[in-house]
Design a protein around this motif. Structure first.
Motif: not given
Length: 455
Positions: A428-434
């Motif tokens: 599973l590939r997780l990409n986050v931005e905030g």
């Protein structure tokens, strides 16, 4: 015959290529069967084939060529090349193309990337399912003729074409390039030989499909360590990191800091929009929200799409987009037959830097708006269950938007993340931005806790 077992065929035919381990999943017999099926599904009478530096690639390519010949097609063999060089051959010769490579995967893997004439995509929704089904059924030999194999060199023409699209002019630059023992070890010297005033410092240019120094996968931070150190040590202006088949490129600035592919997407988009004002620009769903903002600010039309080259290319064709960028480091160009090219992306970065009077970090600062986690990969046993738990956790919250364009995307005005399954590995590939680093890290840690629970 094990590789022609239906279970194995279904396992190695992925969303937009064929990929697996050698020789248990991919061998000469599977390659030949795929070559016969490719020719018959496309109705091709002539195709072009290239291959990377993996030890198994030349023999697999020869087997595929034999299968294509048996189906009646002639083969133009361009030999060792990068994937974007194969796309160049497909585009310039007007032929369906086949590339033997497993890109960034470890040495035990190999694969087959296929395209129609002019580098048009072949994915599950654009011909690959039919090729797979014909391999499963067993494709007959041609009744009329057996094709021939001829060899052709295209490297110099490929280099000239790239430099015509992104000429590098301006101040001298010192450049460190890490080929990771992949195909940029062949293409980069040819390109840089025609860039006067650019000093090239090579890292791991020896072609070696066993990857003795590090895997040719620049999306993993530990594979960038040597490049970052060499940039700092030599006082270079920029560092370039290519993956194994050189269709992806990551940049490192003069401080040795990684440049987000979303940042490079935004930079190249502004350059391409100068050539084509008002044009569409494709960005995939894990690209920073800064990209569509910047595209709009420069008069372009941002279009969001799924991850993967066949989806990007199809959407570019539908919208006549001038450029497309993926956060994974793939960059697509309308004037390169809508195909992706790590070297062309690198040349755009070099051209912008050579034209500027500031270091790369300062040049790119206006394009960096939101902190990003980078891609975080987790090996999981039950991806659908984890995605369902993530959706249930976040959907109930106020102000949250959820969509399923590709995996699970969750967003609010202050943050966003996407989780999707790999097409080639059990990940599973997780990409986050905030909106700021604290927000990004809080969301990242919470989502990652759900993904990794019980591992």
């Amino acid at each position: 015959m094990a590789t022609l077992d239906p279970d194995n065929i279904n396992a190695v035919f992925k969303a937009y290529d064929v990929r697996g381990t050698v020789p248990d999943q991919i061998d000469d017999e599977l390659a030949a069967a795929t070559g016969r099926a490719f020719v018959q599904v496309l109705g091709a009478d002539r195709i072009v084939i290239g291959y990377d530096m993996r030890p198994s690639s030349p023999t697999l390519a020869a087997a595929y060529a034999k299968g294509a010949n048996e189906a009646g097609a002639d083969v133009v063999l361009i030999g060792l090349c990068s994937t974007d060089e194969l796309y160049f051959a497909s585009g310039s010769l007007g032929l369906p193309g086949v590339m033997f490579t497993a890109s960034h995967n470890p040495a035990k893997y190999n694969g087959i990337k296929q395209c129609r004439a002019y580098a048009a995509p072949v994915g599950m929704e654009s011909g690959l399912a039919e090729i797979r089904d014909l391999v499963l059924q067993g494709s007959p030999l041609a009744e009329v003729k057996t094709g021939t194999v001829t060899e052709q060199e295209v490297l110099e023409d490929y280099v000239d074409h790239l430099l015509s699209l992104a000429p590098v002019q301006g101040r001298p630059l010192k450049v460190v390039a890490d080929a990771g023992n992949g195909m940029a070890g062949l293409t980069a010297p040819a390109v840089f030989a025609k860039l006067p005033g650019i000093e090239l410092i090579p890292l791991y240019f020896e072609l070696d499909g066993d990857f003795p120094n590090h895997e040719a996968n620049p999306i993993e931070a530990h594979n960038l360590v040597d490049l970052q150190a060499k940039v700092r040590e030599t006082g270079a202006d920029i560092g370039l990191a290519f993956d194994g088949d050189a269709d992806r490129c990551f940049l490192v600035d003069e401080r040795g800091e990684l440049v987000s592919p979303s940042t490079l997407t935004a930079l190249i988009a502004t350059r391409e929009l100068k050539k084509a004002p008002g044009a569409a620009v494709i960005h995939n769903l894990i690209t920073s929200r800064a990209v569509p903002e910047i595209v709009r600010e420069h008069g372009g039309n941002p279009v969001r799409t799924r991850v993967g080259h066949s989806f990007i290319k199809a959407t570019m064709a539908e919208t006549d987009a001038v450029f497309g960028g993926e956060h994974s480091g793939h960059f697509y160009f309308r004037d390169f037959w809508r195909a992706d090219s790590g070297m062309l992306a690198a040349l755009h970065g070099l051209a912008a830097l050579a034209e500027a009077d500031v270091p790369l970090s300062e040049l790119l600062a206006p394009y960096e708006r939101y902190p990003l986690s980078g891609e975080i990969n987790s090996t999981v046993a039950d991806a659908p269950a984890i995605l369902a738990e993530l959706e249930a956790t976040y959907r109930a919250r106020d102000g949250v938007t959820v969509d399923h364009l590709d995996g699970l995307s969750v967003s609010t005005p202050d943050w966003a993340f996407n989780v999707r399954s790999s097409n080639t590995e059990p990940l599973l590939r997780l990409n986050v931005e905030g909106k700021d680093r604290a927000t990004m890290e809080q969301v990242r840690d919470e989502a990652l806790a759900i993904i990794t629970k019980g591992l």
